[in-house]
Motif scaffolding. Structure first.
Motif, mmCIF file in Angstrom:
data_model
loop_
_atom_site.group_PDB
_atom_site.id
_atom_site.type_symbol
_atom_site.label_atom_id
_atom_site.label_comp_id
_atom_site.label_asym_id
_atom_site.label_seq_id
_atom_site.Cartn_x
_atom_site.Cartn_y
_atom_site.Cartn_z
ATOM 1 N N UNK A 72 14.079 -15.069 -13.461
ATOM 2 C CA UNK A 72 12.925 -14.208 -13.219
ATOM 3 C C UNK A 72 11.903 -14.976 -12.391
ATOM 4 N N UNK A 73 11.378 -14.304 -11.393
ATOM 5 C CA UNK A 73 10.445 -14.939 -10.473
ATOM 6 C C UNK A 73 9.440 -13.901 -9.989
ATOM 7 N N UNK A 74 8.295 -14.356 -9.501
ATOM 8 C CA UNK A 74 7.305 -13.407 -8.970
ATOM 9 C C UNK A 74 7.776 -12.832 -7.640
ATOM 10 N N UNK A 75 7.179 -11.733 -7.275
ATOM 11 C CA UNK A 75 7.459 -11.149 -5.959
ATOM 12 C C UNK A 75 6.788 -11.990 -4.886
ATOM 13 N N UNK A 76 7.372 -11.979 -3.723
ATOM 14 C CA UNK A 76 6.727 -12.636 -2.585
ATOM 15 C C UNK A 76 5.534 -11.776 -2.157
ATOM 16 N N UNK A 77 4.600 -12.345 -1.428
ATOM 17 C CA UNK A 77 3.462 -11.536 -0.949
ATOM 18 C C UNK A 77 3.918 -10.316 -0.133
ATOM 19 N N UNK A 78 4.977 -10.486 0.657
ATOM 20 C CA UNK A 78 5.487 -9.370 1.449
ATOM 21 C C UNK A 78 6.059 -8.273 0.551
ATOM 22 N N UNK A 79 6.815 -8.679 -0.469
ATOM 23 C CA UNK A 79 7.354 -7.696 -1.401
ATOM 24 C C UNK A 79 6.227 -6.975 -2.140
ATOM 25 N N UNK A 80 5.228 -7.729 -2.595
ATOM 26 C CA UNK A 80 4.100 -7.104 -3.300
ATOM 27 C C UNK A 80 3.435 -6.059 -2.418
ATOM 28 N N UNK A 81 3.210 -6.401 -1.160
ATOM 29 C CA UNK A 81 2.551 -5.467 -0.232
ATOM 30 C C UNK A 81 3.414 -4.233 -0.008
ATOM 31 N N UNK A 82 4.712 -4.430 0.181
ATOM 32 C CA UNK A 82 5.621 -3.303 0.419
ATOM 33 C C UNK A 82 5.681 -2.384 -0.806
ATOM 34 N N UNK A 83 5.820 -2.966 -2.000
ATOM 35 C CA UNK A 83 5.882 -2.148 -3.214
ATOM 36 C C UNK A 83 4.545 -1.463 -3.489
ATOM 37 N N UNK A 84 3.450 -2.129 -3.209
ATOM 38 C CA UNK A 84 2.129 -1.523 -3.423
ATOM 39 C C UNK A 84 1.949 -0.308 -2.513
ATOM 40 N N UNK A 85 2.398 -0.419 -1.261
ATOM 41 C CA UNK A 85 2.305 0.719 -0.337
ATOM 42 C C UNK A 85 3.159 1.885 -0.840
ATOM 43 N N UNK A 86 4.340 1.585 -1.328
ATOM 44 C CA UNK A 86 5.200 2.648 -1.869
ATOM 45 C C UNK A 86 4.561 3.280 -3.099
ATOM 46 N N UNK A 87 3.932 2.459 -3.949
ATOM 47 C CA UNK A 87 3.272 3.008 -5.144
ATOM 48 C C UNK A 87 2.131 3.948 -4.748
ATOM 49 N N UNK A 88 1.333 3.538 -3.763
ATOM 50 C CA UNK A 88 0.232 4.406 -3.313
ATOM 51 C C UNK A 88 0.774 5.731 -2.773
ATOM 52 N N UNK A 89 1.869 5.682 -2.052
ATOM 53 C CA UNK A 89 2.473 6.917 -1.530
ATOM 54 C C UNK A 89 2.958 7.804 -2.677
ATOM 55 N N UNK A 90 3.532 7.197 -3.715
ATOM 56 C CA UNK A 90 3.976 7.970 -4.879
ATOM 57 C C UNK A 90 2.809 8.652 -5.583
ATOM 58 N N UNK A 91 1.718 7.934 -5.714
ATOM 59 C CA UNK A 91 0.552 8.530 -6.359
ATOM 60 C C UNK A 91 0.041 9.724 -5.560
ATOM 61 N N UNK A 92 0.048 9.618 -4.243
ATOM 62 C CA UNK A 92 -0.382 10.741 -3.404
ATOM 63 C C UNK A 92 0.614 11.904 -3.511
ATOM 64 N N UNK A 93 1.889 11.594 -3.612
ATOM 65 C CA UNK A 93 2.938 12.607 -3.729
ATOM 66 C C UNK A 93 2.809 13.400 -5.029
ATOM 67 N N UNK A 94 2.216 12.794 -6.038
ATOM 68 C CA UNK A 94 2.098 13.451 -7.342
ATOM 69 C C UNK A 94 1.407 14.805 -7.245
ATOM 70 N N UNK A 95 0.419 14.912 -6.368
ATOM 71 C CA UNK A 95 -0.344 16.155 -6.223
ATOM 72 C C UNK A 95 0.584 17.321 -5.876
ATOM 73 N N UNK A 96 1.505 17.115 -4.956
ATOM 74 C CA UNK A 96 2.395 18.188 -4.506
ATOM 75 C C UNK A 96 3.680 18.294 -5.311
ATOM 76 N N UNK A 97 4.134 17.179 -5.887
ATOM 77 C CA UNK A 97 5.422 17.178 -6.598
ATOM 78 C C UNK A 97 5.370 16.208 -7.779
ATOM 79 N N UNK A 98 4.704 16.617 -8.879
ATOM 80 C CA UNK A 98 4.568 15.704 -10.023
ATOM 81 C C UNK A 98 5.908 15.207 -10.560
ATOM 82 N N UNK A 99 6.867 16.088 -10.719
ATOM 83 C CA UNK A 99 8.164 15.677 -11.272
ATOM 84 C C UNK A 99 8.875 14.708 -10.334
ATOM 85 N N UNK A 100 8.846 14.986 -9.050
ATOM 86 C CA UNK A 100 9.471 14.091 -8.082
ATOM 87 C C UNK A 100 8.801 12.729 -8.056
#
Length: 185
Positions: A72-100
């Protein structure tokens, strides 16, 4: 031979046995205290599932040993940034498609766990493994997963899905955060 000598020997043996028993109780007590402190609510969950302090503590120790064998190891800064961007997109997607969004959040957490070095296996094993390093948020993962399962059975509403996202977010933030410096033991 003096008759007092055998009595003294028996007394010495009894004192040694009693001292060993006291030392064992203190040692076990410290182990219990450490496990309770480290695992927090997960300790109580294990206790309720097993019905025995000894069995619960053995289960938690086995988890610790298993997780120590993972890389087990921490994420690299690049991985953290990439996953954070995907998480923000998911949160925005919740408005139109909560289940998705909830389904995608569950998959994203699986990816983050795999990227950190956790084996991606069945849910209960993943939750147990996470409890070793993230005992304060693993219940959030369980709750969110339970809501997602209920939704797949048509038993969860939009408010439930919102709560699932909040629970997933707490685990995501914990897993994707910058590594904390551990105090030297």
């Amino acid at each position: 031979m003096n008759p007092a000598d055998p009595m003294a020997a028996v007394l010495i043996v009894l004192v040694v046995v009693l001292a060993a028993a006291v030392a064992l109780l203190i040692w076990r007590g410290r182990g219990s205290k450490r496990l309770k402190s480290h695992f927090g609510p997960e300790y109580q969950r294990a206790l309720e599932e097993t019905g025995s302090r000894r069995a619960a503590e053995e289960r938690l120790r086995r988890r610790e040993q298993r997780v120590q064998s993972y890389a087990i190891h921490p994420l690299s800064p690049e991985q953290r940034a990439r996953y954070a961007a995907r998480w923000r997109a998911l949160q925005a997607e919740f408005v139109d498609d909560p289940a998705g969004a909830v389904s995608a959040a569950d998959r994203l957490l699986g990816e983050v766990m795999a990227a950190r070095g956790y084996p991606v296996i069945e849910f209960e094993q993943q939750a147990a493994d996470l409890s070793v390093e993230h005992p304060q948020v693993v219940q959030n993962y369980r709750t969110a997963h339970e809501i997602a399962v209920r939704h797949s059975q048509g038993q969860a509403n939009t408010e439930d899905l919102r709560r699932a996202m909040v629970h997933y977010r707490s685990l995501f933030e914990e897993l994707a955060s910058e590594p904390r410096m551990r105090a030297a033991s």
